[in-house]
Design an enzyme around this catalytic site. Structure first.
Site, PDB file in Angstrom:
ATOM      1  N   LYS A  81      53.562   7.345 -11.093  1.00 36.74           N
ATOM      2  CA  LYS A  81      52.218   7.892 -10.927  1.00 36.74           C
ATOM      3  C   LYS A  81      51.701   8.360 -12.283  1.00 36.74           C
ATOM      4  O   LYS A  81      52.433   8.990 -13.054  1.00 36.74           O
ATOM      5  CB  LYS A  81      52.245   9.045  -9.924  1.00 36.74           C
ATOM      6  CG  LYS A  81      50.869   9.593  -9.572  1.00 36.74           C
ATOM      7  CD  LYS A  81      50.942  10.624  -8.457  1.00 36.74           C
ATOM      8  CE  LYS A  81      49.550  11.163  -8.128  1.00 36.74           C
ATOM      9  NZ  LYS A  81      49.563  12.138  -7.011  1.00 36.74           N
ATOM     10  N   SER A 156      45.623  11.594  -4.060  1.00 38.47           N
ATOM     11  CA  SER A 156      45.565  11.107  -5.421  1.00 38.47           C
ATOM     12  C   SER A 156      46.566   9.998  -5.725  1.00 38.47           C
ATOM     13  O   SER A 156      46.493   9.347  -6.766  1.00 38.47           O
ATOM     14  CB  SER A 156      45.782  12.275  -6.391  1.00 38.47           C
ATOM     15  OG  SER A 156      47.086  12.834  -6.238  1.00 38.47           O
ATOM     16  N   SER A 180      47.881  14.401  -1.115  1.00 45.79           N
ATOM     17  CA  SER A 180      47.895  13.279  -2.052  1.00 45.79           C
ATOM     18  C   SER A 180      48.992  12.260  -1.821  1.00 45.79           C
ATOM     19  O   SER A 180      48.921  11.142  -2.337  1.00 45.79           O
ATOM     20  CB  SER A 180      47.982  13.802  -3.491  1.00 45.79           C
ATOM     21  OG  SER A 180      46.789  14.453  -3.857  1.00 45.79           O
TER      22      SER A 180
END
Length: 461
Positions: A81, A156, A180
């Site tokens: 990520k 996210s 997220s």
């Protein structure tokens, strides 16, 4: 393994490499082909470095050939990520201020995943500083939903979920403050776990005692997710709140029988938030899986104020100085949220922590008479990708970019583990997950329940 491909389970892919039925280089080539096919449209993988990935795959094959000790993820392509610092790899946090930022050290989650033997290929796209459950930024653009590219992939961890669902990577890491890990999993039809507080330690952090955001795993199925959790979880001396149970305890699991399970199912926690009618219908239909289900729910009336207060305080403490220095370099919704923290007093923060303590105690008592709580992951199905957030649900206006995420962040402030499991679809084929929540510390039990739900869904098809 003749039928192995990028859509095979991560466990099968890792086993095939370990048995030398496929080389890490061959496995990487398969994934790079899928990335070349899907990523130009979906924009899930960013900072892709094929040359460095090929070097890593070659090194993985060499290690296997020489009899070196290998980790449980040996040879699997992996995209971290883009909010996780990876030494020597461009890490932007989705912000133009860090467009060319290259960290000189790995953070703890990256250390563990690298040690497990993955072949890094790039990063997964994120919204600016991971704020908001729609993945777009001015550095790389918008990540689109692999089921319907006109829709959001969530966030996210939207790049991670999209890459998983489209076969670009077999596993993905993420983080979760207000949903997220869970929201993009629901939007893209994969599995995402927000672990119990302390299950997946993080380091370095600007505040080791901040407990709103946690790291965690994503996968296409519960068994693969458990494999990645076995790598991510476990204590570390740099993380004082880490739970002591070793990560290896999650390496394998057996689906639990759903018979006799005490299930509380609520589509809106007693009217605490608005839920899209089709999402509500899918979640309600989950009742048919269980023989002991009630419409009970914990009272989480203080969750909204608690989450918003702590989120604003956290954002201001971490990003306030950067916003003051670069006032025009932040998206307006994030800038507003940071500035909201400027007016908070010590009494405000103390109130939020007191409320959070009450919420955790209330959940502890709730799980004395219930085994799991089932509710929506997201209050809406994937929304159009050209919107920053849904502005209305069932015709009811959403005042802020957080209003439609209450189903996820109400659970955040309880500290309990929660998992998003694919369960159904809207009338136009968009994925809808259900959120299953268990008592703090019962992550393995939660995964066993989720595996049983996953199996029941597969048997119904």
């Amino acid at each position: 393994m003749r039928d192995l491909n990028v859509d095979s389970t991560a466990r099968d892919q890792a086993a095939a490499v370990r048995r030398r039925e496929i080389s890490a280089r061959e496995l990487l080539d398969l994934h790079l082909e899928r990335i070349a096919e899907r990523n130009p449209q979906l924009n899930a993988i960013v900072s892709l470095d094929e040359d460095r990935a090929r070097e890593g795959a070659a090194a993985a094959d060499q290690a296997l050939a020489t009899g070196a000790e290998i980790g449980p993820l040996h040879g699997l392509p992996f995209a971290f990520k883009d909010t996780h610092a990876v030494a020597g790899w461009r890490t932007t946090y989705g912000s133009p201020l860090f467009r060319d930022h290259v960290p000189d050290a790995d953070e703890l989650i990256v250390e563990r995943v690298r040690r497990a033997g993955v072949v890094p290929i790039g990063k997964s796209n994120v919204p600016e500083f991971a704020a908001g459950s729609h993945t777009f930024n001015t550095v790389f653009g918008t990540t689109l939903n692999p089921v319907d590219p006109a829709r959001s992939a969530g966030g996210s961890s939207g790049g991670a979920a999209c890459a998983l669902a489209s076969g670009m990577v077999p596993l993905a890491d993420g983080s979760d403050m207000g949903g997220s890990l869970r929201n993009p999993a629901s939007f893209c039809g994969v599995v995402g776990l927000r672990p119990s507080l302390g299950r997946v330690p993080e380091w370095p952090l600007y505040n080791q005692w901040e407990t709103t955001s946690v790291g965690g795993p994503m996968a296409r199925n519960v068994g693969d997710l458990a494999l990645l959790l076995s790598v991510l979880a476990g204590p570390d001396p740099r993380a004082p709140q880490a739970l002591r149970e070793p990560g290896s305890s999650f390496a394998s699991l057996v689906p639990l029988s759903l018979a006799g399970l005490r299930v509380a199912l609520s589509v809106d926690l007693g009217g605490a938030f608005e839920v899209d009618d089709e999402v509500a219908s899918v979640v309600a239909s989950a009742a048919s899986l269980f023989d002991r289900v009630s419409d009970a729910h914990p009272v989480l009336a203080e969750a909204d104020d608690t989450f918003r207060t702590l989120r604003a305080w956290h954002f201001q403490a971490k990003l306030g100085p950067l916003l003051a220095e670069h006032p025009d370099a932040f998206k307006p919704s994030l800038a507003d949220n940071i500035r909201a923290g400027e007016t908070l007093t010590g009494a405000d923060v103390a109130r939020a922590y007191h409320q959070r303590t009450m919420l955790a105690e209330r959940m502890r008592e709730f799980f004395e008479t219930h085994d799991v709580l089932v509710l929506p992951v997201s209050q809406v199905p994937p929304f159009p990708a050209d919107q920053e957030f849904p502005t209305a649900i069932n015709g009811r206006p959403m005042q802020t970019y957080l209003d439609w995420m209450r189903a996820a962040y109400f659970i955040t402030v309880t500290g309990c583990p929660a998992i998003s499991v694919p369960f159904g679809h809207t009338s136009d084929g968009l994925p809808v997950g259900i959120q299953i929540v268990a008592a703090h510390g019962r992550d393995r039990f939660l995964l066993e329940v989720a595996a049983a739900v996953e199996l029941a869904v597969q048997e119904r098809r």
